[in-house]
Scaffold this motif. Structure first.
Motif, PDB file in Angstrom:
ATOM      1  N   ALA A  11       3.652   8.882  -7.831  1.00 51.37           N
ATOM      2  CA  ALA A  11       4.544   7.634  -8.740  1.00 51.37           C
ATOM      3  C   ALA A  11       4.155   6.458  -8.182  1.00 51.37           C
ATOM      4  O   ALA A  11       4.172   5.613  -8.300  1.00 51.37           O
ATOM      5  CB  ALA A  11       6.202   8.186  -8.267  1.00 51.37           C
ATOM      6  N   THR A  12       4.088   6.596  -6.547  1.00 50.05           N
ATOM      7  CA  THR A  12       3.660   4.446  -6.013  1.00 50.05           C
ATOM      8  C   THR A  12       2.285   4.440  -6.902  1.00 50.05           C
ATOM      9  O   THR A  12       2.287   3.486  -6.716  1.00 50.05           O
ATOM     10  CB  THR A  12       3.651   5.029  -4.568  1.00 50.05           C
ATOM     11  N   ALA A  13       1.054   5.466  -6.782  1.00 49.70           N
ATOM     12  CA  ALA A  13       0.044   4.916  -7.004  1.00 49.70           C
ATOM     13  C   ALA A  13       0.490   4.191  -8.125  1.00 49.70           C
ATOM     14  O   ALA A  13      -0.446   3.195  -9.100  1.00 49.70           O
ATOM     15  CB  ALA A  13      -1.508   5.919  -6.251  1.00 49.70           C
ATOM     16  N   SER A  14       0.814   5.164  -9.286  1.00 53.80           N
ATOM     17  CA  SER A  14       1.162   5.491 -11.057  1.00 53.80           C
ATOM     18  C   SER A  14       1.179   3.710 -11.130  1.00 53.80           C
ATOM     19  O   SER A  14       1.114   2.434 -11.846  1.00 53.80           O
ATOM     20  CB  SER A  14       1.206   5.949 -11.299  1.00 53.80           C
ATOM     21  N   ALA A  15       2.297   3.406 -10.297  1.00 55.75           N
ATOM     22  CA  ALA A  15       3.745   2.118 -10.753  1.00 55.75           C
ATOM     23  C   ALA A  15       2.540   1.040 -10.191  1.00 55.75           C
ATOM     24  O   ALA A  15       2.592  -0.280 -10.314  1.00 55.75           O
ATOM     25  CB  ALA A  15       4.672   2.211  -9.955  1.00 55.75           C
ATOM     26  N   LEU A  16       1.536   1.007  -8.759  1.00 61.93           N
ATOM     27  CA  LEU A  16       1.179  -0.130  -8.650  1.00 61.93           C
ATOM     28  C   LEU A  16       0.258  -0.359  -9.674  1.00 61.93           C
ATOM     29  O   LEU A  16      -0.338  -1.198  -9.760  1.00 61.93           O
ATOM     30  CB  LEU A  16      -0.020   0.534  -6.848  1.00 61.93           C
ATOM     31  N   ARG A  17      -0.629   0.524 -10.169  1.00 63.26           N
ATOM     32  CA  ARG A  17      -1.695   0.340 -11.367  1.00 63.26           C
ATOM     33  C   ARG A  17      -1.380  -0.438 -12.457  1.00 63.26           C
ATOM     34  O   ARG A  17      -1.957  -1.212 -12.491  1.00 63.26           O
ATOM     35  CB  ARG A  17      -2.983   1.897 -11.203  1.00 63.26           C
ATOM     36  N   GLY A  22      -5.478  -4.970 -11.784  1.00 66.59           N
ATOM     37  CA  GLY A  22      -7.016  -5.760 -11.359  1.00 66.59           C
ATOM     38  C   GLY A  22      -7.345  -5.184 -10.484  1.00 66.59           C
ATOM     39  O   GLY A  22      -8.149  -6.091  -9.687  1.00 66.59           O
ATOM     40  N   VAL A  23      -5.917  -4.695  -9.361  1.00 60.78           N
ATOM     41  CA  VAL A  23      -6.241  -4.214  -8.114  1.00 60.78           C
ATOM     42  C   VAL A  23      -7.098  -3.065  -8.148  1.00 60.78           C
ATOM     43  O   VAL A  23      -7.180  -1.936  -8.907  1.00 60.78           O
ATOM     44  CB  VAL A  23      -5.192  -3.826  -6.697  1.00 60.78           C
ATOM     45  N   PRO A  24      -8.307  -3.367  -6.851  1.00 60.95           N
ATOM     46  CA  PRO A  24      -9.333  -2.029  -6.917  1.00 60.95           C
ATOM     47  C   PRO A  24      -8.753  -0.388  -6.792  1.00 60.95           C
ATOM     48  O   PRO A  24      -7.993  -0.809  -6.130  1.00 60.95           O
ATOM     49  CB  PRO A  24     -10.242  -2.167  -6.141  1.00 60.95           C
ATOM     50  N   ALA A  25      -8.697   0.777  -7.209  1.00 60.93           N
ATOM     51  CA  ALA A  25      -8.517   1.761  -6.336  1.00 60.93           C
ATOM     52  C   ALA A  25      -8.146   1.717  -5.656  1.00 60.93           C
ATOM     53  O   ALA A  25      -7.221   3.071  -5.072  1.00 60.93           O
ATOM     54  CB  ALA A  25      -8.987   2.746  -7.773  1.00 60.93           C
ATOM     55  N   LEU A  26      -9.222   1.685  -4.411  1.00 63.86           N
ATOM     56  CA  LEU A  26      -9.068   2.348  -3.334  1.00 63.86           C
ATOM     57  C   LEU A  26      -7.850   1.005  -2.671  1.00 63.86           C
ATOM     58  O   LEU A  26      -7.615   2.119  -1.964  1.00 63.86           O
ATOM     59  CB  LEU A  26     -10.346   2.135  -2.667  1.00 63.86           C
ATOM     60  N   ASP A  27      -7.612   0.224  -2.944  1.00 68.80           N
ATOM     61  CA  ASP A  27      -6.924  -0.545  -2.098  1.00 68.80           C
ATOM     62  C   ASP A  27      -5.390  -0.064  -2.835  1.00 68.80           C
ATOM     63  O   ASP A  27      -4.284   0.095  -2.192  1.00 68.80           O
ATOM     64  CB  ASP A  27      -6.661  -2.313  -2.612  1.00 68.80           C
ATOM     65  N   VAL A  28      -5.034   0.527  -4.193  1.00 72.10           N
ATOM     66  CA  VAL A  28      -3.981   1.295  -4.674  1.00 72.10           C
ATOM     67  C   VAL A  28      -4.154   2.819  -3.977  1.00 72.10           C
ATOM     68  O   VAL A  28      -2.379   2.785  -3.266  1.00 72.10           O
ATOM     69  CB  VAL A  28      -4.376   1.379  -5.912  1.00 72.10           C
ATOM     70  N   LEU A  29      -5.240   2.959  -3.749  1.00 75.58           N
ATOM     71  CA  LEU A  29      -4.707   4.570  -3.165  1.00 75.58           C
ATOM     72  C   LEU A  29      -4.520   4.242  -1.361  1.00 75.58           C
ATOM     73  O   LEU A  29      -3.489   4.295  -1.043  1.00 75.58           O
ATOM     74  CB  LEU A  29      -6.027   5.115  -2.623  1.00 75.58           C
ATOM     75  N   ASP A  30      -5.077   2.892  -0.975  1.00 77.72           N
ATOM     76  CA  ASP A  30      -4.124   2.981   0.516  1.00 77.72           C
ATOM     77  C   ASP A  30      -3.049   2.605   0.935  1.00 77.72           C
ATOM     78  O   ASP A  30      -2.465   2.695   1.910  1.00 77.72           O
ATOM     79  CB  ASP A  30      -5.237   1.566   0.978  1.00 77.72           C
ATOM     80  N   PRO A  56      -9.178  16.785 -11.894  1.00 81.76           N
ATOM     81  CA  PRO A  56      -9.787  16.438 -12.988  1.00 81.76           C
ATOM     82  C   PRO A  56      -8.438  17.549 -14.146  1.00 81.76           C
ATOM     83  O   PRO A  56      -8.645  18.566 -14.528  1.00 81.76           O
ATOM     84  CB  PRO A  56     -10.764  16.381 -14.038  1.00 81.76           C
ATOM     85  N   PRO A  57      -8.014  16.228 -15.356  1.00 77.77           N
ATOM     86  CA  PRO A  57      -7.784  15.444 -15.725  1.00 77.77           C
ATOM     87  C   PRO A  57      -5.964  14.409 -15.344  1.00 77.77           C
ATOM     88  O   PRO A  57      -5.888  13.328 -15.804  1.00 77.77           O
ATOM     89  CB  PRO A  57      -8.064  15.487 -17.090  1.00 77.77           C
ATOM     90  N   SER A  58      -6.275  14.965 -13.723  1.00 77.77           N
ATOM     91  CA  SER A  58      -4.909  14.580 -13.716  1.00 77.77           C
ATOM     92  C   SER A  58      -4.210  13.155 -13.211  1.00 77.77           C
ATOM     93  O   SER A  58      -5.518  12.456 -12.807  1.00 77.77           O
ATOM     94  CB  SER A  58      -3.803  15.404 -12.205  1.00 77.77           C
ATOM     95  N   PRO A  59      -3.546  12.228 -13.783  1.00 76.21           N
ATOM     96  CA  PRO A  59      -3.223  11.258 -12.566  1.00 76.21           C
ATOM     97  C   PRO A  59      -3.834  11.054 -11.361  1.00 76.21           C
ATOM     98  O   PRO A  59      -4.413   9.813 -11.244  1.00 76.21           O
ATOM     99  CB  PRO A  59      -2.287  10.576 -13.271  1.00 76.21           C
TER     100      PRO A  59
END
Length: 114
Positions: A11-17, A22-30, A56-59
């Motif tokens: 939920a957190t990662a999806s909301a951040l994305r 434009g934020v890199p995926a690794l930064d979102v994950l961090d 795959p193919p989960s979010p």
């Protein structure tokens, strides 16, 4: 069933994305993984079209792919039907996924350590 920490991570990662596309995926994950280092997640995905949130193919799998192996983003072999094949190609894909995505994810955040 996935534990609450995994569902909150998703939920957190999806909301951040969504809010910061434009934020890199690794930064979102961090950011989403803050306070979750060293976790022993249960990532089972009962009731979902995939068996595990890490597949795959989960979010969550999409985020992990984008963070650790963005070169796989356009790879047609990482689709649900081929991914779940119980043949040599499916085994090869699972091995490739483990090496390029899951192992770096687990290592970076010290997940599932004894």
């Amino acid at each position: 069933m996935a534990d609450a920490a995994v569902l909150q991570l998703i939920a957190t990662a999806s909301a951040l994305r969504r809010s910061h596309p434009g934020v890199p995926a690794l930064d979102v994950l961090d950011l989403a993984m803050q306070g979750r280092h060293g976790a022993h997640f249960n990532t089972d995905a009962h009731g979902e079209p995939w068996d595990d949130w890490l597949d795959p193919p989960s979010p969550l799998a999409r985020l992990l792919r984008d963070a650790f192996a963005p070169q796989l983003a356009d790879d047609p072999y990482f689709t649900y039907n081929i991914w779940t094949a119980c043949d040599a190609q499916g085994v090869l894909l699972a091995t490739h996924w483990d090496e390029q995505v899951l192992h770096p994810f687990a290592t970076r955040y010290r997940l599932w350590e004894p």
